[in-house]
Every structure is written in C-alpha cells, then in structure tokens.
Motif scaffolding. Structure first.
Motif, short mmCIF file in Angstrom:
data_model
loop_
_atom_site.label_atom_id
_atom_site.label_comp_id
_atom_site.label_asym_id
_atom_site.label_seq_id
_atom_site.Cartn_x
_atom_site.Cartn_y
_atom_site.Cartn_z
N ASN A 131 -51.63 47.23 -45.00
CA ASN A 131 -51.63 45.81 -45.35
C ASN A 131 -50.34 45.21 -44.80
OD1 ASN A 131 -51.25 43.29 -46.82
ND2 ASN A 131 -52.84 43.99 -48.21
N THR A 132 -50.48 44.12 -44.06
CA THR A 132 -49.30 43.50 -43.47
C THR A 132 -49.45 41.99 -43.48
OG1 THR A 132 -47.85 43.50 -41.52
CG2 THR A 132 -50.23 43.63 -41.12
N THR A 133 -48.38 41.29 -43.14
CA THR A 133 -48.42 39.82 -43.12
C THR A 133 -47.96 39.32 -41.76
OG1 THR A 133 -46.24 39.81 -44.20
CG2 THR A 133 -48.15 39.55 -45.62
N GLY A 134 -46.86 38.57 -41.73
CA GLY A 134 -46.43 37.91 -40.50
C GLY A 134 -46.03 38.84 -39.37
N THR A 135 -45.88 40.14 -39.65
CA THR A 135 -45.47 41.06 -38.60
C THR A 135 -46.51 41.18 -37.49
OG1 THR A 135 -46.30 42.85 -40.00
CG2 THR A 135 -43.94 42.46 -40.04
N VAL A 136 -47.75 40.82 -37.76
CA VAL A 136 -48.80 40.87 -36.73
C VAL A 136 -48.46 39.96 -35.56
CG1 VAL A 136 -51.21 40.23 -36.26
CG2 VAL A 136 -50.64 41.62 -38.26
N SER A 137 -47.71 38.89 -35.82
CA SER A 137 -47.38 37.94 -34.75
C SER A 137 -46.53 38.57 -33.66
CB SER A 137 -46.68 36.71 -35.32
OG SER A 137 -45.43 37.05 -35.90
N SER A 138 -45.85 39.68 -33.97
CA SER A 138 -45.08 40.37 -32.94
C SER A 138 -46.00 41.05 -31.93
CB SER A 138 -44.14 41.40 -33.57
OG SER A 138 -44.89 42.45 -34.20
N LEU A 139 -47.22 41.34 -32.33
CA LEU A 139 -48.21 41.93 -31.43
C LEU A 139 -49.00 40.87 -30.70
CD1 LEU A 139 -49.64 44.62 -33.89
CD2 LEU A 139 -47.84 44.94 -32.18
N MET A 140 -49.28 39.77 -31.38
CA MET A 140 -50.11 38.72 -30.82
C MET A 140 -49.59 37.36 -31.30
SD MET A 140 -54.25 38.35 -31.14
CE MET A 140 -55.11 36.91 -30.51
N PRO A 141 -48.74 36.70 -30.52
CA PRO A 141 -48.12 35.44 -30.96
C PRO A 141 -49.11 34.35 -31.36
CG PRO A 141 -47.01 36.29 -29.01
CD PRO A 141 -48.23 37.14 -29.22
N GLU A 142 -50.32 34.39 -30.80
CA GLU A 142 -51.32 33.36 -31.12
C GLU A 142 -51.67 33.33 -32.61
OE1 GLU A 142 -51.81 34.42 -26.81
OE2 GLU A 142 -51.47 35.50 -28.69
N THR A 143 -51.49 34.45 -33.31
CA THR A 143 -51.82 34.47 -34.74
C THR A 143 -50.90 33.55 -35.55
OG1 THR A 143 -50.41 36.41 -35.13
CG2 THR A 143 -52.75 36.81 -34.63
N GLN A 144 -49.81 33.10 -34.95
CA GLN A 144 -48.90 32.21 -35.67
C GLN A 144 -49.51 30.85 -35.99
OE1 GLN A 144 -44.40 32.84 -34.50
NE2 GLN A 144 -45.61 33.01 -32.63
N VAL A 145 -50.65 30.53 -35.40
CA VAL A 145 -51.28 29.23 -35.72
C VAL A 145 -51.55 29.11 -37.21
CG1 VAL A 145 -52.29 28.84 -33.44
CG2 VAL A 145 -53.61 30.11 -35.18
N ILE A 146 -51.83 30.23 -37.87
CA ILE A 146 -52.16 30.14 -39.30
C ILE A 146 -50.93 29.84 -40.15
CG2 ILE A 146 -54.07 31.76 -38.97
CD1 ILE A 146 -52.39 33.79 -40.60
N PHE A 147 -49.72 29.97 -39.56
CA PHE A 147 -48.50 29.68 -40.29
C PHE A 147 -47.99 28.26 -40.05
CE2 PHE A 147 -47.88 34.37 -39.23
CZ PHE A 147 -48.47 34.79 -40.40
N LEU A 148 -48.72 27.47 -39.31
CA LEU A 148 -48.29 26.08 -39.10
C LEU A 148 -48.10 25.39 -40.44
CD1 LEU A 148 -50.53 25.12 -36.06
CD2 LEU A 148 -48.02 25.13 -36.09
N PRO A 149 -46.99 24.68 -40.63
CA PRO A 149 -46.70 24.11 -41.95
C PRO A 149 -47.72 23.07 -42.38
CG PRO A 149 -45.11 23.36 -40.30
CD PRO A 149 -45.91 24.45 -39.66
N TYR A 150 -48.13 23.18 -43.64
CA TYR A 150 -49.00 22.23 -44.32
C TYR A 150 -50.39 22.12 -43.66
CZ TYR A 150 -44.42 21.00 -46.12
OH TYR A 150 -43.15 21.07 -46.67
N VAL A 151 -50.82 23.16 -42.92
CA VAL A 151 -52.08 23.07 -42.21
C VAL A 151 -53.28 23.33 -43.13
CG1 VAL A 151 -52.23 25.45 -41.38
CG2 VAL A 151 -53.19 23.60 -40.01
#
Length: 387
Positions: free
Chosen positions: A138-158
């Motif tokens: 189980n992991t969280t934001g560390t996945v973005s180090s493998l695939m930067p595109e996953t950071q879209v889900i962390f966009l503020p207030y989205v």
C-alpha cells in the motif's frame, strides 16, 4: 475465537458503513509470517516504544498448506482492537482482504500482513514489491516517482467531495489507461484504491484564514513535487519529509506546520505539537494498493477472481474506516486539542486562486493533454452527483 468473531464483525460493519454513509499512526511493527532471510534482514529493528505497543496481527496457525502466499506491507499500525476503537484505514483494508482471500480460497492462498512499516517506509516497500521481495504493498504519493502523470490526482481542490474521487478511480477510462501504463513501467498492478483522506493545514504560529496567513511559514509536505509547488504557490515554504519525522520536526521547530487528514493527525498525535488547524481540504489523498505483476500473472484465473473481489470489499472498508475516523471519532480529539478554523466560501476561493499556479506547473511537467483529460473526467463524475 473472540478475536476471530471481532474481525468478522468488523467486515460486516465496514461494509454496512460504506453503503450507509459517506498516514498514519506511529509504526507498530508486527508480522504474521516469516520473510526470506535476505528480505527480513532489510527490515528495521523495532524501537523500544514499538515493542511496547500491543498489536492485533498474531502468528497464524494454518491447517491447510497454501499454494500461494501474499506478503502485504503497509504503513498503518495494527493497533485495533488492543489500543484503538477502530482499525486505521490501511489496516481495515488488510483485515478484510485477508479474511476474504483466505476464506474463499479455502486457505490455498495465505495472506501475511506486515503493518506499521515493519519492512521499511513506503518507498522501500514499493521497491520490494517491484522486485518481487513481497507480493503486495500500500502506497501513496510515492507512485509519482515512477509515473509523474499520476500527480494529476493531487491537484489542489480538484475533488470537491469523496464520492467524486471514488467515482473517478472506480469508473474512469483515463484511470484505467494510466494504471495500465504504470504496470508496464513498474511491474506493479493496481488492484484497488482506498482512501487516505482529505488533507488540511496545521501549524504552530497563527490561525490560517486566508493564503496571506501562510506567508513565511514552513510546512512539511509529502515527498512528491506537486505538494512542494502547491505550498510555495500559497506563499509558504515546503520541506519534504517522511511522515515518521513529522512529530519531531513540528516539536523542534524544523517546520512550523504540516498537512494531513484529520484521522492521521490524531493517530500520530501531531495535535500534541500543533496549535492550529484550517479545514481547507486542499487535496484528496489516496491509498494505492499494488501487486507484483509477475505474481499476479502466475495465479490461476479463479484465484485472480478471488483477489479482485477481496480488493473491492477491502477498499470499501478502507474508505469507510477513514470516513468514520476523520468525520466523527478523531475529529472530536482534534477539535478538543487544537484551534479549528473553517474557511468560508469567499476565503476558500482565495485559497483556490492562490494554488492555481500548481496547475500551470503540472502542465509543464506532464503536458496539457493529460491534465485536460483528467479535469474532463472529474467533471463527468461531478455531474453524476449533481455538483
């Protein structure tokens, strides 16, 4: 027998709660199995404080020799039922997943639980799952180090509310494409998405009512670039640190504040070293559950089906456990120990405008197409619930 009945009761209660209503605790290491010597050697030795914490994952007594074993590592501590009233979200996931997989396979698939960072932090355990040292993580934001595109889900207030995020992860074609690409890149199969919670700002200096109040403050953030950019866009400075360092960093003034879901703040007792909390809900935070692809592909189809069903019910238990903690049980402890501020509609708009440069930054990192597609998918999910 009593604890077996308690776990079964949890499964029923969690499922009922999910359909009826809407990181992380101090590590308490406990293992339900024995890792190979090379893997076990990499696991950190428990501290004296950890050894004193009673945990609920005990050594399994098996009457059937399993054909397959799933070693599942996650961050949340196994404090239920000995210490906490309810299991932490990731542990709720693990208990339900283990129960369903072992019952439906008649014990032919064994699930060994490694809670409380027993095998290392989320980055280390993710890498172990990639290499096949363990089967599931189980992991969280560390996945973005493998695939930067996953950071879209962390966009503020989205994500305006939980149900919008759930719908995106459960039904979006874009998300299916992204997880397929992630699997190609990493060798990790996304089997479900739980809920880490809606994140809020806390600090020790002053109440934060508008972004202007954040200027000059230092915040601990997750080790993901988009969190740094968001905090900087609001006029503060960001210090990426592992979650295990938050308490001491706040206590000693290395940082002025941090941002996390309510349950996480209470579970880790960060409210002991923080005075103010602003319920702005800037980011919806996830629990990604990933399985080693080679292991998955080695399983017979009927076993894959059992795991898929178990993961579905487990993510519902995870989401329900987080909602119950953040909205009810742990909210009371935070409210009683910190000064709570809830921004009004006009103030919340100021936060959104201040954070807007984060969107431009991410477009520069991953391209307009992926950001625009993601925002369009979120709009579809909003429409389903009348937002």
């Amino acid at each position: 027998m009593k604890k077996t009945l308690a776990v079964l009761a949890l499964v029923a209660a969690a499922s009922f709660l999910f359909f009826g209503c809407e990181k992380k605790a101090t590590a308490a290491a406990s293992t339900a199995g024995t890792l190979p010597a090379a893997t076990a050697a990499a696991a950190p030795a428990p501290s004296t404080a950890q050894e004193k914490i009673a945990v609920s994952v005990k050594q399994d007594v098996r009457t059937v020799k399993p054909d397959y074993t799933i070693r599942f590592a996650y961050y949340d501590a196994a404090t239920w039922p000995d210490i906490s009233k309810t299991p932490l979200p990731e542990h709720a996931y693990a208990l339900v997943f283990k129960s369903i997989v072992e019952a439906n396979s008649n014990g032919k698939i064994a699930v060994e639980l490694y809670p409380g960072n027993a095998l290392g932090d989320t980055k280390a355990t993710m890498e172990m799952a990639m290499s096949g040292g363990i089967e599931m993580v189980n992991t969280t934001g560390t996945v973005s180090s493998l695939m930067p595109e996953t950071q879209v889900i962390f966009l503020p207030y989205v994500f305006k509310s939980d149900e919008i995020a759930w719908d995106f992860f459960d039904t979006s074609d874009l998300w299916k494409e992204m997880t397929a690409e992630l699997e190609e890149i990493s060798g990790l199969k996304m089997i479900s998405v739980g809920q880490n919670g809606t994140r809020h700002f806390t600090n020790n200096v002053r109440p934060i009512r508008t972004p202007a109040d954040m200027k000059g403050l230092k915040f601990r953030v997750m080790q993901s670039p988009i969190y740094v950019k968001m905090v900087e866009a609001m006029g503060a400075s960001a210090t990426p640190l592992a979650s295990g360092e938050i308490y001491t960093a706040c206590q000693t003034g290395v940082v002025d504040g941090q941002e996390n879901p309510i349950w996480n703040i209470a579970a880790n007792k960060w409210n002991e070293v923080q005075k103010y909390i602003t319920l702005d809900g800037h980011t919806w935070s996830e629990n990604f559950v990933l399985m080693n692809s080679d292991f998955w592909n080695s399983l017979p189809e009927n076993y894959q089906h059992i795991i898929t069903i178990a993961a579905y019910h487990a993510q519902n238990a995870d989401r329900a456990a987080e909602a119950l903690a953040s909205r009810v049980l742990d909210f009371d402890s935070v409210r009683n120990s910190m000064e709570v501020y809830v921004p009004n509609a006009e103030e919340l708009e100021l936060f959104k405008k201040a954070a807007a440069p984060t969107y431009d930054w991410l477009r520069g990192e991953v391209g307009d197409e992926i950001v625009d597609r993601f925002l369009a998918e979120v709009k579809k999910s909003e429409a389903k619930f009348g937002w």
